[in-house]
Each structure stands twice: as C-alpha cells, then as structure tokens.
Design a protein around this motif. Structure first.
Motif, PDB file in Angstrom:
ATOM      1  N   GLY A   1       0.790  -1.223   0.000  1.00 29.94           N
ATOM      2  CA  GLY A   1       0.000   0.000   0.000  1.00 29.94           C
ATOM      3  C   GLY A   1       0.822   1.272   0.000  1.00 29.94           C
ATOM      4  N   GLY A   2       2.079   1.186  -0.466  1.00 32.27           N
ATOM      5  CA  GLY A   2       2.937   2.357  -0.504  1.00 32.27           C
ATOM      6  C   GLY A   2       3.801   2.535   0.731  1.00 32.27           C
ATOM      7  N   LEU A   3       3.669   1.635   1.705  1.00 33.09           N
ATOM      8  CA  LEU A   3       4.482   1.678   2.916  1.00 33.09           C
ATOM      9  C   LEU A   3       5.373   0.448   2.992  1.00 33.09           C
ATOM     10  CD1 LEU A   3       1.809   2.921   5.491  1.00 33.09           C
ATOM     11  CD2 LEU A   3       3.437   4.276   4.166  1.00 33.09           C
ATOM     12  N   TYR A   4       6.363   0.482   3.900  1.00 32.11           N
ATOM     13  CA  TYR A   4       7.348  -0.587   3.969  1.00 32.11           C
ATOM     14  C   TYR A   4       7.376  -1.238   5.360  1.00 32.11           C
ATOM     15  CZ  TYR A   4       8.899   1.644  -0.329  1.00 32.11           C
ATOM     16  OH  TYR A   4       8.937   2.172  -1.590  1.00 32.11           O
ATOM     17  N   PHE A   5       7.592  -2.543   5.335  1.00 32.69           N
ATOM     18  CA  PHE A   5       7.695  -3.329   6.555  1.00 32.69           C
ATOM     19  C   PHE A   5       8.992  -4.134   6.479  1.00 32.69           C
ATOM     20  CE2 PHE A   5       3.328  -2.416   5.720  1.00 32.69           C
ATOM     21  CZ  PHE A   5       2.737  -2.199   6.965  1.00 32.69           C
ATOM     22  N   VAL A   6       9.791  -4.064   7.530  1.00 29.74           N
ATOM     23  CA  VAL A   6      11.132  -4.651   7.495  1.00 29.74           C
ATOM     24  C   VAL A   6      11.074  -6.171   7.620  1.00 29.74           C
ATOM     25  CG1 VAL A   6      13.402  -4.680   8.572  1.00 29.74           C
ATOM     26  CG2 VAL A   6      12.090  -2.554   8.520  1.00 29.74           C
ATOM     27  N   ARG A   7      11.735  -6.842   6.685  1.00 28.43           N
ATOM     28  CA  ARG A   7      11.921  -8.291   6.760  1.00 28.43           C
ATOM     29  C   ARG A   7      13.245  -8.601   7.459  1.00 28.43           C
ATOM     30  NH1 ARG A   7      11.722 -10.527   0.835  1.00 28.43           N
ATOM     31  NH2 ARG A   7      11.633 -12.518   1.946  1.00 28.43           N
ATOM     32  N   ASP A   8      14.282  -7.841   7.084  1.00 28.95           N
ATOM     33  CA  ASP A   8      15.608  -8.015   7.672  1.00 28.95           C
ATOM     34  C   ASP A   8      16.303  -6.660   7.679  1.00 28.95           C
ATOM     35  OD1 ASP A   8      17.938  -9.658   8.567  1.00 28.95           O
ATOM     36  OD2 ASP A   8      18.797  -8.846   6.717  1.00 28.95           O
ATOM     37  N   GLY A   9      16.869  -6.297   8.843  1.00 30.70           N
ATOM     38  CA  GLY A   9      17.570  -5.022   8.936  1.00 30.70           C
ATOM     39  C   GLY A   9      16.941  -4.048   9.910  1.00 30.70           C
ATOM     40  N   ASN A  10      16.210  -4.561  10.888  1.00 33.01           N
ATOM     41  CA  ASN A  10      15.535  -3.692  11.861  1.00 33.01           C
ATOM     42  C   ASN A  10      16.523  -2.811  12.626  1.00 33.01           C
ATOM     43  OD1 ASN A  10      12.490  -4.679  12.046  1.00 33.01           O
ATOM     44  ND2 ASN A  10      13.776  -6.511  11.828  1.00 33.01           N
ATOM     45  N   HIS A  11      17.679  -3.383  13.012  1.00 31.84           N
ATOM     46  CA  HIS A  11      18.676  -2.598  13.742  1.00 31.84           C
ATOM     47  C   HIS A  11      19.251  -1.484  12.871  1.00 31.84           C
ATOM     48  CE1 HIS A  11      18.438  -6.195  16.257  1.00 31.84           C
ATOM     49  NE2 HIS A  11      18.981  -5.476  17.233  1.00 31.84           N
ATOM     50  N   ARG A  12      19.437  -1.766  11.580  1.00 32.83           N
ATOM     51  CA  ARG A  12      19.948  -0.757  10.664  1.00 32.83           C
ATOM     52  C   ARG A  12      18.957   0.406  10.517  1.00 32.83           C
ATOM     53  NH1 ARG A  12      21.110  -4.919   6.031  1.00 32.83           N
ATOM     54  NH2 ARG A  12      20.337  -6.368   7.604  1.00 32.83           N
ATOM     55  N   VAL A  13      17.673   0.073  10.466  1.00 34.38           N
ATOM     56  CA  VAL A  13      16.642   1.114  10.401  1.00 34.38           C
ATOM     57  C   VAL A  13      16.633   1.914  11.694  1.00 34.38           C
ATOM     58  CG1 VAL A  13      14.173   1.578  10.219  1.00 34.38           C
ATOM     59  CG2 VAL A  13      15.211  -0.173   8.780  1.00 34.38           C
ATOM     60  N   SER A  14      16.747   1.236  12.819  1.00 33.68           N
ATOM     61  CA  SER A  14      16.730   1.900  14.127  1.00 33.68           C
ATOM     62  C   SER A  14      17.887   2.889  14.258  1.00 33.68           C
ATOM     63  CB  SER A  14      16.808   0.854  15.241  1.00 33.68           C
ATOM     64  OG  SER A  14      16.807   1.467  16.515  1.00 33.68           O
ATOM     65  N   VAL A  15      19.080   2.444  13.883  1.00 36.55           N
ATOM     66  CA  VAL A  15      20.256   3.323  13.959  1.00 36.55           C
ATOM     67  C   VAL A  15      20.093   4.505  13.010  1.00 36.55           C
ATOM     68  CG1 VAL A  15      22.728   3.493  13.472  1.00 36.55           C
ATOM     69  CG2 VAL A  15      21.839   1.524  14.744  1.00 36.55           C
ATOM     70  N   ALA A  16      19.624   4.223  11.795  1.00 35.80           N
ATOM     71  CA  ALA A  16      19.442   5.286  10.801  1.00 35.80           C
ATOM     72  C   ALA A  16      18.436   6.332  11.300  1.00 35.80           C
ATOM     73  CB  ALA A  16      18.976   4.690   9.480  1.00 35.80           C
ATOM     74  N   LYS A  17      17.328   5.867  11.891  1.00 35.99           N
ATOM     75  CA  LYS A  17      16.321   6.802  12.399  1.00 35.99           C
ATOM     76  C   LYS A  17      16.875   7.637  13.549  1.00 35.99           C
ATOM     77  CE  LYS A  17      11.726   5.494  11.087  1.00 35.99           C
ATOM     78  NZ  LYS A  17      10.327   5.648  11.505  1.00 35.99           N
ATOM     79  N   SER A  18      17.648   6.995  14.410  1.00 37.64           N
ATOM     80  CA  SER A  18      18.197   7.722  15.563  1.00 37.64           C
ATOM     81  C   SER A  18      19.183   8.803  15.125  1.00 37.64           C
ATOM     82  CB  SER A  18      18.884   6.737  16.531  1.00 37.64           C
ATOM     83  OG  SER A  18      20.090   6.254  15.987  1.00 37.64           O
ATOM     84  N   LYS A  19      19.767   8.623  13.938  1.00 38.54           N
ATOM     85  CA  LYS A  19      20.741   9.599  13.432  1.00 38.54           C
ATOM     86  C   LYS A  19      20.109  10.602  12.463  1.00 38.54           C
ATOM     87  CE  LYS A  19      24.890   6.779  14.018  1.00 38.54           C
ATOM     88  NZ  LYS A  19      25.527   7.740  14.953  1.00 38.54           N
ATOM     89  N   GLY A  20      18.809  10.476  12.263  1.00 39.49           N
ATOM     90  CA  GLY A  20      18.123  11.422  11.389  1.00 39.49           C
ATOM     91  C   GLY A  20      18.329  11.181   9.910  1.00 39.49           C
ATOM     92  N   VAL A  21      18.751   9.963   9.548  1.00 40.21           N
ATOM     93  CA  VAL A  21      18.942   9.617   8.136  1.00 40.21           C
ATOM     94  C   VAL A  21      17.567   9.552   7.462  1.00 40.21           C
ATOM     95  CG1 VAL A  21      19.786   7.867   6.527  1.00 40.21           C
ATOM     96  CG2 VAL A  21      21.057   8.349   8.634  1.00 40.21           C
ATOM     97  N   GLU A  22      17.467  10.065   6.239  1.00 40.68           N
ATOM     98  CA  GLU A  22      16.176  10.149   5.566  1.00 40.68           C
ATOM     99  C   GLU A  22      15.934   9.031   4.558  1.00 40.68           C
ATOM    100  OE1 GLU A  22      15.677  14.006   3.882  1.00 40.68           O
ATOM    101  OE2 GLU A  22      15.661  15.026   5.823  1.00 40.68           O
TER     102      GLU A  22
END
Length: 301
Positions: free
Chosen positions: A107-128
């Motif tokens: 539906g135009g959104l994303y759900f993580v299959r693998d890489g949750n920690h990478r997403v978490s770190v990226a979000k905490s650093k303000g990566v877009e």
C-alpha cells in the motif's frame, strides 16, 4: 564498543522509554505495527520482486518479525539489543557500507523483513533514505505513513467503506451514509448478510430479485429494525468507542447462536436486553473498583 556508540544506544533507549511513559494508558499507541497482522487484514493478491531501491525511512512503519523489540519509532525497547545495535552504529560511524535492508512494500508503505537494527540506527541519526531490497505485495489500497496500528486500521476502514458504497451503490439506494465500523472486515460481513437475505427471498418467488431490491429489503426489514432495538435499550450508552454497525453485527451473531440452541422463537429484545445488562453491570464493576482504589489510596495517606 566506543563511548560514542554507548551514548547513541542510551539516547535511543531513553527515547523508547519516554515514548512508553507518554503512552502508559494506551501502550498500543507506542507499539510497532506487525506486518503479519496488516497482511491478514488487507489480504494482498500477489508478491512481486522489485529489486534494489533507495526508499524514504519515513515510509518504513512496521516489521515482519521484530515488532515487539522496537517501538513505533524504531527505538530499541530492550537492553539486550545493546550489543547488536552498537555494532551497527559503529559501522555507520566508521563509514562501513552495510548491506541493504530487506522490506515488504504494501500500500505504498514498507515493513522490514531483515535489517531492523539498521533502520533503528538510521532513524536515531536522522537519516532520511536507506537502500532496500523490495518485495511488493499487490493491493489497490494506498496508505499514508502512520505511527500506530489504530491509525492504519482507520485508513483501511475508510477504504473498505468507500469500496462497499461504490460497488453496491448502498448510499444511493438507501440514502443511509452512516454505516460505520470500528474494525476492518465488517463491510464484507454486511455484504454476505445482504446476499443471504437475497437468497432466502428468492426461495419463494419465480423471478430473481435484483441486488438493489435485496439491499432495500435488507435495510428496511433487517438492519433498521435491529438498530431500533439497539436504540430502544440504549446499548450504545454502555459500550463506548463502538458504532451502531458494530452492535448490529454483534447482536445478529448472538441472536443466531441462541437460535441454534433454542430455536427461532427467541425475541431479539431479550438478546438486546441481556447484552445491555451485561455491559451495564460490567461498567458498574469498573466504577466500583475505581472507587475502591481511590478510597484505598486516601486511607494510605
């Protein structure tokens, strides 16, 4: 690990704790969305391998398997995640290229299959943006980025209502635009009720009635009389955050179960009154328990 990675994890963990405290009365609003749950509700048709793309992190809203380990903003909820989280953080600090995450697109959104920690770190650093390997699940619904399951379910319900009214012309036929529900999947149940009603009418006549006639008959002889009983016993007063449509489906379900056990002679009023008394008593007990807690606290003071 370096002091910098420890500090980064502490900040991310603290944000998760603050988020949890802010939603202490409504913990579900701080929980990450489960892909499995949304998939069961939307029921996409096919999977298509899209391949590698760079996707906006703001559109990553849930996880397939780690939705209990992170909050709805992808901050870590548990201290046992510290070591792995810091390893990813250290790699980012040292500019080490990490493999792309793997996601489902729905539906135009994303759900993580693998890489949750990478997403978490990226979000905490303000990566877009982040590189992702995408598998797309085909569905007509288009979803907007949200943080809570409740917000996503409301989008799905709005979509289902729009489809139901468009495909059946229900509003034009009945001039009733307030057939609303608080959970997904209910419009399919209503459609089945109408088809069943149409089937039984056709048993006694030679020429099959139209869908428009079936909808009109069901609305006037089934739905509205049930709503009248709900209003007569003022059941909505005791069941908050529910719609008349919710109660219609619930009342019919209870009524059908009782008919299976005791036959067709049970008046609908009895079922409605029993439901009212059950919830009236339940509300009374909740109020009583609250009063007892308040009195106990005053005595302790």
């Amino acid at each position: 690990m370096s002091q910098e990675t420890e500090n980064d994890f502490s900040k991310a963990r603290n944000k998760a704790l603050i988020n949890e405290l802010q939603h202490i009365l409504t913990p579900e609003e701080a929980s990450m969305i489960s892909f499995k749950q949304i998939r069961q509700i939307i029921k996409p048709q096919n999977e298509t391998y899209v391949g590698m793309q760079t996707i906006p992190i703001s559109k990553i809203v849930g996880s397939e398997g780690r939705y209990k380990d992170f909050d709805n903003q992808f901050f870590p909820k548990n201290s046992f995640m510290k070591e792995r989280w810091e390893h990813v953080d250290e790699a980012v600090i040292k500019d080490i290229i990490l493999p792309p995450i793997r996601v489902y697109e729905l539906g135009g959104l994303y759900f993580v299959r693998d890489g949750n920690h990478r997403v978490s770190v990226a979000k905490s650093k303000g990566v877009e943006f982040i590189d992702a390997e995408i598998v797309s699940l085909q569905t007509e619904i288009k979803l907007s980025p949200v943080r809570t399951l409740g917000e996503m379910l409301r989008q799905i319900i709005v979509y289902e209502k729009k489809n139901f009214y468009f495909e059946t012309s229900f509003g034009d036929i009945t001039d009733y635009w307030n057939l609303d529900f608080s959970s997904p999947g209910q419009y399919d149940i209503i459609y089945q009720h109408i088809l069943t009603h149409k089937y039984f009418i056709n048993q006694g006549i030679k020429k099959e009635i139209t869908m428009e006639a079936a909808i009109t008959s069901w609305f006037n002889t089934v739905y509205m009389p049930v709503i009248a009983v709900i209003e007569k016993y003022k059941i909505m007063k005791y069941i908050k955050k529910r719609t008349a449509g919710d109660l219609y489906i619930w009342l019919i379900h209870c009524y059908d179960e009782l008919k299976k056990k005791f036959g067709d002679g049970i008046p609908l009023d009895i079922v409605a009154n029993d439901i009212k008394q059950e919830y009236k008593w339940s509300l009374f007990k909740k109020i009583k328990n609250l009063k007892n807690k308040l009195l106990f606290r005053r005595k302790k003071k």
